[in-house]
Design an enzyme around this catalytic site. Sequence first.
Site, PDB file in Angstrom:
ATOM      1  N   GLY A  93      -0.486  -5.138   0.849  1.00 33.90           N
ATOM      2  CA  GLY A  93      -1.719  -5.068   0.067  1.00 33.90           C
ATOM      3  C   GLY A  93      -1.619  -5.764  -1.273  1.00 33.90           C
ATOM      4  O   GLY A  93      -2.633  -6.222  -1.822  1.00 33.90           O
TER       5      GLY A  93
ATOM      6  N   GLU B 282       3.586  -6.024   7.414  1.00 33.86           N
ATOM      7  CA  GLU B 282       2.951  -4.908   8.120  1.00 33.86           C
ATOM      8  C   GLU B 282       3.407  -4.742   9.565  1.00 33.86           C
ATOM      9  O   GLU B 282       3.503  -3.614  10.063  1.00 33.86           O
ATOM     10  CB  GLU B 282       1.415  -5.058   8.076  1.00 33.86           C
ATOM     11  CG  GLU B 282       0.779  -4.718   6.742  1.00 33.86           C
ATOM     12  CD  GLU B 282       0.730  -5.879   5.777  1.00 33.86           C
ATOM     13  OE1 GLU B 282       0.020  -5.790   4.764  1.00 33.86           O
ATOM     14  OE2 GLU B 282       1.437  -6.903   6.013  1.00 33.86           O
TER      15      GLU B 282
ATOM     16  N   GLU C 239      -2.264  -9.340  -0.519  1.00 36.58           N
ATOM     17  CA  GLU C 239      -3.684  -9.430  -0.171  1.00 36.58           C
ATOM     18  C   GLU C 239      -4.560  -9.386  -1.420  1.00 36.58           C
ATOM     19  O   GLU C 239      -5.568 -10.089  -1.513  1.00 36.58           O
ATOM     20  CB  GLU C 239      -4.047  -8.307   0.802  1.00 36.58           C
ATOM     21  CG  GLU C 239      -3.464  -8.558   2.198  1.00 36.58           C
ATOM     22  CD  GLU C 239      -3.637  -7.372   3.131  1.00 36.58           C
ATOM     23  OE1 GLU C 239      -4.204  -7.564   4.222  1.00 36.58           O
ATOM     24  OE2 GLU C 239      -3.201  -6.251   2.769  1.00 36.58           O
TER      25      GLU C 239
ATOM     26  N   ALA D 162       0.847  -1.188   0.000  1.00 39.47           N
ATOM     27  CA  ALA D 162       0.000   0.000   0.000  1.00 39.47           C
ATOM     28  C   ALA D 162       0.885   1.241   0.000  1.00 39.47           C
ATOM     29  O   ALA D 162       2.071   1.175   0.342  1.00 39.47           O
ATOM     30  CB  ALA D 162      -0.905  -0.006   1.226  1.00 39.47           C
TER      31      ALA D 162
END
Length: 260
Positions: free
Chosen positions: A112, A135, A115, A66
């Site tokens: 992300g 993360e 994900e 992200a």
Amino acid sequence: MNYQNILSETENGITTITINRPSKLNALNRETIQELHNAFEEAEDSSKTKVLIITGSGEKAFVAGADISEFADFSVEEGGKLAAKGQELLFDFVANFSKPVIAAVNGFALGGGLELAMAAHFRIASDNAKMGLPEVSLGVIPGYGGTQRLPQLVGKGRAMELIMTAGMIDANQALQYGLVNHVTTPEELLEFAEKIAGKIMKNSSVAIASAIRAINANFEDGENGFEVEIEEFGNCFGTEDFKEGTQAFLEKRKADFPGK
């Protein structure tokens, strides 16, 4: 539709969506997440799209994570809203998409990015791919479904280790874990994904949509996957695809599914 951060093209029934922010290693910001949602919606409504392939531009990254600069100063409330909105707009949207979604993972798929790949219905990786959920090294946890989908795919113990260590695994280890279905060279990645898409498109799109709903039901709270399977199985008997498929089998010919 014109996009700033992604490319979307459809050919021979396959829509290929490419995240196109190579200078940022294709990192996901809010604008890119919204554009991806819009592109998937467009593909959902298009009769020309039978299968979707999602990948990243360049050779370095599928999605390197992200865009941290967007949320570094967020409050507790803002952080919660960020995760909820992202899951609704993209990650859950992709996971429950009625048409098959293949992630072609080229290079880094971190945070992300992993994900997003895990939200796809299955994954193919190039042999230079690196995957992980780092993360916790930033003082936060995966917020776009990572803590839920990774254990489903690789098992609780392996998911715990990957998330706790913030480590990365390579494509071959991801294959061993069951995180990806196939590993190819970078040059062969999209061609291989398209080959699988071609096999998928020979079958009933209506039945495939039913299978996606039934499989996903097993992983949803409050749902009984067996009951959903029974319901979806029964519903198939009312479709034109079922009539064509069974008739073609009895007549010993290839089915020409109308998609209804």
